[in-house]
Each structure stands twice: as C-alpha cells, then as structure tokens.
Design a protein around this motif. Structure first.
Motif, PDB file in Angstrom:
ATOM      1  N   SER A   1      60.920  26.610  23.523  1.00 43.40           N
ATOM      2  CA  SER A   1      59.551  27.079  23.322  1.00 43.40           C
ATOM      3  C   SER A   1      58.621  25.922  22.985  1.00 43.40           C
ATOM      4  O   SER A   1      57.525  25.780  23.552  1.00 43.40           O
ATOM      5  CB  SER A   1      59.506  28.137  22.213  1.00 43.40           C
ATOM      6  OG  SER A   1      60.260  29.285  22.573  1.00 43.40           O
ATOM      7  N   GLU A   2      59.049  25.065  22.065  1.00 50.90           N
ATOM      8  CA  GLU A   2      58.227  23.924  21.679  1.00 50.90           C
ATOM      9  C   GLU A   2      58.137  22.886  22.806  1.00 50.90           C
ATOM     10  O   GLU A   2      57.073  22.302  23.048  1.00 50.90           O
ATOM     11  CB  GLU A   2      58.794  23.259  20.420  1.00 50.90           C
ATOM     12  CG  GLU A   2      58.714  24.118  19.175  1.00 50.90           C
ATOM     13  CD  GLU A   2      59.912  25.047  18.991  1.00 50.90           C
ATOM     14  OE1 GLU A   2      60.066  25.597  17.889  1.00 50.90           O
ATOM     15  OE2 GLU A   2      60.704  25.220  19.956  1.00 50.90           O
ATOM     16  N   THR A   3      59.259  22.666  23.492  1.00 47.59           N
ATOM     17  CA  THR A   3      59.267  21.692  24.581  1.00 47.59           C
ATOM     18  C   THR A   3      58.327  22.117  25.697  1.00 47.59           C
ATOM     19  O   THR A   3      57.550  21.307  26.215  1.00 47.59           O
ATOM     20  CB  THR A   3      60.701  21.514  25.125  1.00 47.59           C
ATOM     21  OG1 THR A   3      61.535  20.978  24.079  1.00 47.59           O
ATOM     22  CG2 THR A   3      60.724  20.566  26.304  1.00 47.59           C
ATOM     23  N   LEU A   4      58.376  23.389  26.064  1.00 42.89           N
ATOM     24  CA  LEU A   4      57.454  23.890  27.085  1.00 42.89           C
ATOM     25  C   LEU A   4      56.009  23.814  26.603  1.00 42.89           C
ATOM     26  O   LEU A   4      55.101  23.501  27.386  1.00 42.89           O
ATOM     27  CB  LEU A   4      57.798  25.328  27.451  1.00 42.89           C
ATOM     28  CG  LEU A   4      59.004  25.523  28.364  1.00 42.89           C
ATOM     29  CD1 LEU A   4      59.312  27.011  28.500  1.00 42.89           C
ATOM     30  CD2 LEU A   4      58.756  24.919  29.741  1.00 42.89           C
ATOM     31  N   GLY A   5      55.786  24.090  25.330  1.00 39.93           N
ATOM     32  CA  GLY A   5      54.441  23.972  24.789  1.00 39.93           C
ATOM     33  C   GLY A   5      53.895  22.578  24.992  1.00 39.93           C
ATOM     34  O   GLY A   5      52.738  22.400  25.417  1.00 39.93           O
ATOM     35  N   PHE A   6      54.727  21.574  24.688  1.00 43.65           N
ATOM     36  CA  PHE A   6      54.288  20.202  24.928  1.00 43.65           C
ATOM     37  C   PHE A   6      54.060  19.947  26.410  1.00 43.65           C
ATOM     38  O   PHE A   6      53.036  19.382  26.805  1.00 43.65           O
ATOM     39  CB  PHE A   6      55.316  19.195  24.394  1.00 43.65           C
ATOM     40  CG  PHE A   6      55.126  17.843  25.015  1.00 43.65           C
ATOM     41  CD1 PHE A   6      54.080  17.030  24.627  1.00 43.65           C
ATOM     42  CD2 PHE A   6      55.953  17.422  26.048  1.00 43.65           C
ATOM     43  CE1 PHE A   6      53.855  15.809  25.250  1.00 43.65           C
ATOM     44  CE2 PHE A   6      55.746  16.206  26.672  1.00 43.65           C
ATOM     45  CZ  PHE A   6      54.691  15.393  26.263  1.00 43.65           C
ATOM     46  N   GLN A   7      55.005  20.330  27.255  1.00 44.90           N
ATOM     47  CA  GLN A   7      54.921  19.994  28.674  1.00 44.90           C
ATOM     48  C   GLN A   7      53.685  20.593  29.341  1.00 44.90           C
ATOM     49  O   GLN A   7      52.979  19.911  30.096  1.00 44.90           O
ATOM     50  CB  GLN A   7      56.193  20.447  29.391  1.00 44.90           C
ATOM     51  CG  GLN A   7      57.420  19.611  29.031  1.00 44.90           C
ATOM     52  CD  GLN A   7      58.693  20.153  29.632  1.00 44.90           C
ATOM     53  OE1 GLN A   7      58.990  21.339  29.521  1.00 44.90           O
ATOM     54  NE2 GLN A   7      59.452  19.291  30.275  1.00 44.90           N
ATOM     55  N   PHE A   8      53.416  21.865  29.068  1.00 50.10           N
ATOM     56  CA  PHE A   8      52.228  22.492  29.652  1.00 50.10           C
ATOM     57  C   PHE A   8      50.942  21.881  29.087  1.00 50.10           C
ATOM     58  O   PHE A   8      49.973  21.659  29.819  1.00 50.10           O
ATOM     59  CB  PHE A   8      52.242  23.998  29.407  1.00 50.10           C
ATOM     60  CG  PHE A   8      53.163  24.761  30.322  1.00 50.10           C
ATOM     61  CD1 PHE A   8      52.931  24.790  31.690  1.00 50.10           C
ATOM     62  CD2 PHE A   8      54.252  25.464  29.832  1.00 50.10           C
ATOM     63  CE1 PHE A   8      53.774  25.495  32.544  1.00 50.10           C
ATOM     64  CE2 PHE A   8      55.097  26.175  30.674  1.00 50.10           C
ATOM     65  CZ  PHE A   8      54.857  26.184  32.036  1.00 50.10           C
ATOM     66  N   GLY A   9      50.932  21.617  27.781  1.00 55.24           N
ATOM     67  CA  GLY A   9      49.746  21.018  27.186  1.00 55.24           C
ATOM     68  C   GLY A   9      49.508  19.602  27.675  1.00 55.24           C
ATOM     69  O   GLY A   9      48.373  19.208  27.962  1.00 55.24           O
TER      70      GLY A   9
END
Length: 279
Positions: free
Chosen positions: A207-215
């Motif tokens: 969840s956090e990794t995807l948050g970073f990647q999309f942001g």
C-alpha cells in the motif's frame, strides 16, 4: 563482487578482453559487435555516466558506462562489499535487477553483457552494462513533450506497466516518464528501463509502496500536463487492479510523493519499512 554478480559471471562465462577491459557474455559476440565494443572501451574515461546505443547499428545494443569515482566504491564493486543497510552500489543493483527481472518475464530490455575497465594500478575504473536496444520505442518524457494533449495515453500505459511489474514481483522505485519506454506503434505495451533503484521481490508494504510510485510519477513532470484532480481519478481506476490495498496506508505516501521530492534512499525505506517522512 556480490553473490548475485558472481552468479552472473558464471552464467556469462565468455569473456572479451581488450586493453584493460573485460566484458562478459553468454556467447562470443559477432565480429562487428566486438569491434564496436573495443572502440567503446578505447574511449577516454569520463567523470560522467554515459548511456547510449552502441556505435554499431547492426548490433542493436545499448550501453551504460558508470565511472567508479571513489576508492571505496571501486573496492566495494570489486570485492563485493555493501553500503549501509546491506545495499550494493547502484551500478551493481542495476545489473542484478535487470538480469533477474528479465528472467522473470518482466517487460525490460534483456541483459546481453557487462564488464569493467581497470586503471593503471589495476583497480576498477568504471563499470559497463550492455542490454538489448529497445528499437521502435521512445521514452515517455520525450513522447509526452511532443504530444502533451495525449498525456493520459502515457499515464495509462505507465500504470499498466507498473501493474505488470508488480505481478512479476518487481517494484521499480524510479518509474517516471523517462523510464517508461512507449512503443512507436500503440497499443503495444510499454517497457521499463533503469532498474538501479528496484527490488525484485514482493514488499510487505504494498500500500505504501504503491502510494509512493503513483505519487512520484505525478511529481516527476507529469503535473505539467494534467490537473491533479484528473490524475487522482486515473489513479483510483488503476488501484482497482490491486485488491486489498489499504487506503489509510496508501494515501499519506501518495499525497506526500505527489508534492515533495523523495530521495533514492528514502524510496527504498518505503519499500522496506512502509515509512515515508516529510522532508
């Protein structure tokens, strides 16, 4: 060298030696390729990283030449030492990640060879990575700069590529427009390049990794071409491909990464611990 590098040395057992350089391949390269590689290593050293197609159109290869600019770095790369948190130098990370991602079937250029040059004292002077050339592709930053009104085409392609990489257990922590290679003939799928800041294993903090990647994809220039509200809508649609994402964990990393630079080491912390602090 690191264990991963030693495995690759065994796999890429054919060596091409020229002057003070050694290059590893799985099989002997064609004569015209060998001559072009010899010309490459004969070039005078540079203090800057060089990334360019090999000077031989028949070979269809891409080369990266990374100077090893400190004694500590030269010794780590040569003898397999690691930096803090057990991490390899970036050039070794890129080599190992590229090989592993391609073996898994991820959409990345194949590793063709690698090697190094030595200085007069016998220490590694630079490191060379050779991959297949992605002919018929354009990097996403050049593409969107020429086609700004089609930015959503790039975004959707990049999000599909991101999901494909995750399905192969690959987390690319530097996936911005220039590292997404779009095919000249759409709708063929995009491919990823520059895997130095990458993990070839699943994360416990998706969840956090995807948050970073999309942001991060928005922060690195895409904000110039699309409103934040519309980008958020495209992200919401893309998240449907990731069942079980915890929005309470995703959103803080996503919002911070959209508006603030996140350094290379901090990105790795997100993957490893789920923590991303405001700078």
């Amino acid at each position: 060298m690191t264990r991963g590098c030693k495995d690759l040395v065994n796999e890429f057992s054919y060596t091409l030696n020229h002057r003070r350089s050694t290059l590893h391949f799985k099989a002997p390269p064609a004569t015209f390729t060998a001559h072009a590689l010899q010309r490459l290593v004969e070039q005078q050293g540079s203090t800057k990283r060089i990334s360019a197609p090999l000077d031989c159109t028949r070979s269809a290869l891409f080369t990266k030449r990374q100077p090893l600019d400190s004694l500590k770095k030269k010794l780590r790369v040569a003898f397999g030492g690691s930096k803090r948190q057990g991490l390899n130098d970036w050039v070794i990370e890129e080599l190992v990640n590229t090989a592993e991602a391609h073996k898994r079937g991820a959409r990345v250029a194949p590793l063709i060879g690698f090697g190094y040059s030595r200085d007069r004292l016998g220490l590694m002077d630079d490191f060379i990575i050779i991959t297949g050339l992605l002919a018929g592709y354009t990097d996403g930053w050049k593409w969107v700069s020429a086609n700004p009104k089609q930015v959503e085409t790039l975004i959707v392609s990049a999000f599909e590529l991101l999901h494909s990489l995750h399905q192969q257990g690959v987390s690319h922590m530097d996936l911005w427009a220039a590292n997404v290679m779009l095919p000249d003939e759409l709708p063929a799928p995009a491919q990823a390049i520059d895997l130095e800041n990458c993990f070839c294993r699943p994360t416990e903090f998706l969840s956090e990794t995807l948050g970073f990647q999309f942001g991060f994809f928005y922060f690195r220039e895409i904000y110039r071409f699309i409103t934040e509200a519309r980008y958020d809508e495209l992200v919401d649609a893309a998240l449907a491909e990731y069942p079980g994402i915890d929005r309470e964990r995703f959103t803080p990393c996503y919002q911070l990464s959209k508006h603030q630079h996140v350094g290379r080491k901090d990105r790795r912390t997100v993957f490893l611990t789920g923590q991303l602090k405001a700078g």
